[in-house]
Design an enzyme around this catalytic site. Structure first.
Site, PDB file in Angstrom:
ATOM      1  N   GLU A  38     -35.010  26.596  -6.599  1.00 40.48           N
ATOM      2  CA  GLU A  38     -34.191  25.389  -6.732  1.00 40.48           C
ATOM      3  C   GLU A  38     -34.314  24.718  -8.098  1.00 40.48           C
ATOM      4  O   GLU A  38     -34.800  23.593  -8.234  1.00 40.48           O
ATOM      5  CB  GLU A  38     -34.534  24.400  -5.619  1.00 40.48           C
ATOM      6  CG  GLU A  38     -34.231  24.947  -4.253  1.00 40.48           C
ATOM      7  CD  GLU A  38     -34.519  23.989  -3.120  1.00 40.48           C
ATOM      8  OE1 GLU A  38     -34.043  24.255  -2.000  1.00 40.48           O
ATOM      9  OE2 GLU A  38     -35.209  22.963  -3.353  1.00 40.48           O
ATOM     10  N   GLU A  40     -33.222  30.279   1.592  1.00 35.80           N
ATOM     11  CA  GLU A  40     -33.945  29.162   2.206  1.00 35.80           C
ATOM     12  C   GLU A  40     -32.987  28.179   2.846  1.00 35.80           C
ATOM     13  O   GLU A  40     -31.980  27.792   2.251  1.00 35.80           O
ATOM     14  CB  GLU A  40     -34.794  28.403   1.178  1.00 35.80           C
ATOM     15  CG  GLU A  40     -35.643  27.307   1.819  1.00 35.80           C
ATOM     16  CD  GLU A  40     -36.354  26.418   0.807  1.00 35.80           C
ATOM     17  OE1 GLU A  40     -36.924  26.965  -0.157  1.00 35.80           O
ATOM     18  OE2 GLU A  40     -36.312  25.193   0.979  1.00 35.80           O
TER      19      GLU A  40
END
Length: 561
Positions: A172, A262
């Site tokens: 991320e 995820e």
């Protein structure tokens, strides 16, 4: 640090949970007449790599030996996960904590990949990001050192019995309030200049927290960066279903893999794992990831958590059983096939094939049971087995269902997910009808060109070798459900004489100087079939001229031998 991340993402997902709950509350109690769900066994979509979640022993403690078996075993009361995600800790002294669970997962057939949250501290600097003077990023003079850090982790894991399938560049990079920020330009630079030095594993990028395309578009649009990326990884926190599709990846990503790496869904509320029918949203989310997003992998956040597939006591939750309706039956190497995705207002269907089986996952989000007819095309079966999870049952097996004239009808209980499995016969069973790959699409050409001069070709053209030795065509994305010998049928044209080609599979020469004889004219298309070994999963086939020319190649068709 972790709590901040959860709070932000929970805002997205609580809103989504409210939105997705509305259809359930508004659904009438009367069941409507459903359309047929047609399963076309010869219409192949993406290759499935698997399903799984992360183990993060540094943050929440390791899975116990029993929990490892619950997660990655595929027996009774086991999840059948086939992917494990682990963390690349910035502190090398913590690397050993990842080994035991990773080794056990691999022993049970799972793939293992790793994601870093932060580089080592000596590679990090703070900067002013929109007023935050404590924001962190990788120092620009440490890009090569960071690539070596990732290499070192790959080597360490290999030396300790864990061959990583892939390593990510950054978890991320576009949501890094508690870790390292990267701009799209910084990710692009690393992918172009440094990712190519990462050895002995696949490279994944960029793992955007919300599948924001602005951080992956530059990679796809840059040939060098794209060449250094093997897997496009994405997270789906708050991502709307209409943003699951990625046309640019379909256009530019031939030979690359697309993974959802995820998510938790629909929320991370404490002790929420067994809420019903909320847990049904997990299987619906997986359906959308497979059908609307064409993802090849679906990876949950923590495997063991009070909102995860496994609860803190090590037992499987309702959310976990929803995942298991996919993970236990749709195995690595299976192919998704075309199915009527929404045959009724509250019914959602996806289908897969592999190991001479068809697997159909059907979700009924309505408050009433519904009768659903399934029609098999390009393949048949005699009986169908089924397993269901609903408010009172967890992967409960049902009575066999007979197939008549290529169709069967099943009752889908209210607010349930049902998986149907059947042995298939006919052209769809082993892909005996074959998959055709055009020479001009999804290939890499070396000293060869696409032409449309001579008629009779399929697709948008054919490939002409440029009268040079070592001219080549490489098909980058040959998908097989199982390993073994495959028939490769070339459709080609050659006016006169005989021309030879060397054949490579996955970089290894398997046939030298295979001859292609004359078809009589450049517009007369003939066929030649060879047999080559291939792996399950994604393969490459490359043909190379050995003289000064080759035939014009229209396409290849790959079938089981």
């Amino acid at each position: 640090m972790i709590a901040v991340k959860f709070k932000f993402k929970k805002t997205f997902n609580v809103l989504l949970a409210c939105l997705t709950a509305l259809p359930l509350m508004l659904t009438p109690t009367q069941a409507s007449a459903a359309s047929d769900a047609t399963i076309n066994l010869s219409s192949e979509k993406q290759l499935i790599k698997g399903f799984g979640g992360i183990n993060h022993p540094v943050w929440i403690g390791d899975l116990t030996p029993a929990q490892r078996d619950t997660a990655f075993g595929n027996g009774q009361n086991q999840l059948g996960f086939s992917i494990l995600r682990i963390s690349v800790d910035p502190n090398r002294s913590n690397w050993s904590r990842e080994v035991d669970t990773a080794k056990r997962a691999i022993e049970q057939g799972a793939l293992v990949f790793a994601s870093p949250w932060n580089p080592p501290s000596d590679m990090v600097e703070t900067f002013n990001r929109n007023g935050d003077t404590n924001a962190k990023r990788l120092r620009y003079d440490k890009y090569a050192a960071y690539a070596q850090h990732l290499n070192d982790f790959v080597t360490y894991m290999k030396d300790n019995g864990v061959n990583l399938y892939a390593i990510s560049v950054q978890n991320e990079p576009d949501y890094a309030h508690d870790w390292t920020w990267w701009t799209p330009q910084e990710i692009l630079r690393f992918m172009k200049e440094n990712a190519g030095s990462i050895q002995n594993t696949k490279v994944m990028a960029p793992e955007s927290f919300q599948y924001l395309k602005n951080i992956s578009d530059p990679i796809l649009n840059d040939p060098q960066a794209l060449a250094n990326m093997d897997i496009l990884g994405a997270h789906l926190y708050g991502t709307q279903v209409n943003n699951f599709a990625y046309p640019l990846f379909k256009q530019k990503g031939a030979g690359k893999e697309l993974w959802m790496t995820e998510v938790y869904y629909p929320n991370s509320d404490s002790n929420s794992a067994d809420r019903w029918p909320e847990a049904l949203e997990v299987s619906h989310h997986m359906h959308n990831a497979m059908v609307e997003g064409d993802f090849q992998a679906y990876v949950w956040w923590y495997i063991r958590r009070q909102y995860g597939p496994m609860k803190e006591d090590g037992t499987i939750s309702k959310r976990g059983y929803n995942m298991a309706q996919f993970s236990k039956f749709v195995r690595p190497g299976y192919l998704r096939v075309d199915a009527t995705k929404n045959p009724d207002t509250n019914t959602f269907v996806s289908a897969y094939k592999g190991d001479n089986k068809v697997v159909v996952v059907a979700i009924n989000k309505g408050t009433s049971a519904t009768s659903q007819r399934f029609v098999l095309q390009n393949g048949n079966a005699s009986t169908v087995s089924s397993w269901v999870t609903d408010s009172s049952r967890n992967l409960a097996s049902g009575a066999p269902i007979n197939v008549s004239n290529g169709a069967f009808t099943a009752q889908l209980p209210a607010q349930s997910v049902t998986t149907f499995v059947a042995d298939i016969t006919g052209p769809g069973s082993g892909n005996t009808s074959g998959t055709t790959y055009e020479a001009e699409t999804g290939t890499t050409l070396t000293d060869a060109v696409v032409e449309t001069i001579y008629p009779g070709y399929t697709g948008s053209g054919y490939v002409n070798f440029n009268a040079l030795t070592n001219s080549a065509i490489q098909w980058n994305n040959i998908n097989n459900a199982t390993s073994g010998t495959k028939n490769v049928k070339f459709r080609y044209a050659l006016e006169s004489g005989t021309r030879n080609l060397d054949v490579y599979v996955n970089g290894n020469k398997v046939i030298s100087n295979t001859p292609f004889s004359a078809t009589g004219s450049w517009s007369t298309w003939g066929e030649k079939t060879i047999q080559v070994p291939m792996n399950s999963g994604t393969n490459t086939i490359r043909v190379v001229t050995t003289g000064t020319e080759g035939p014009n190649i229209d396409n290849i068709t790959v079938t089981a031998s």
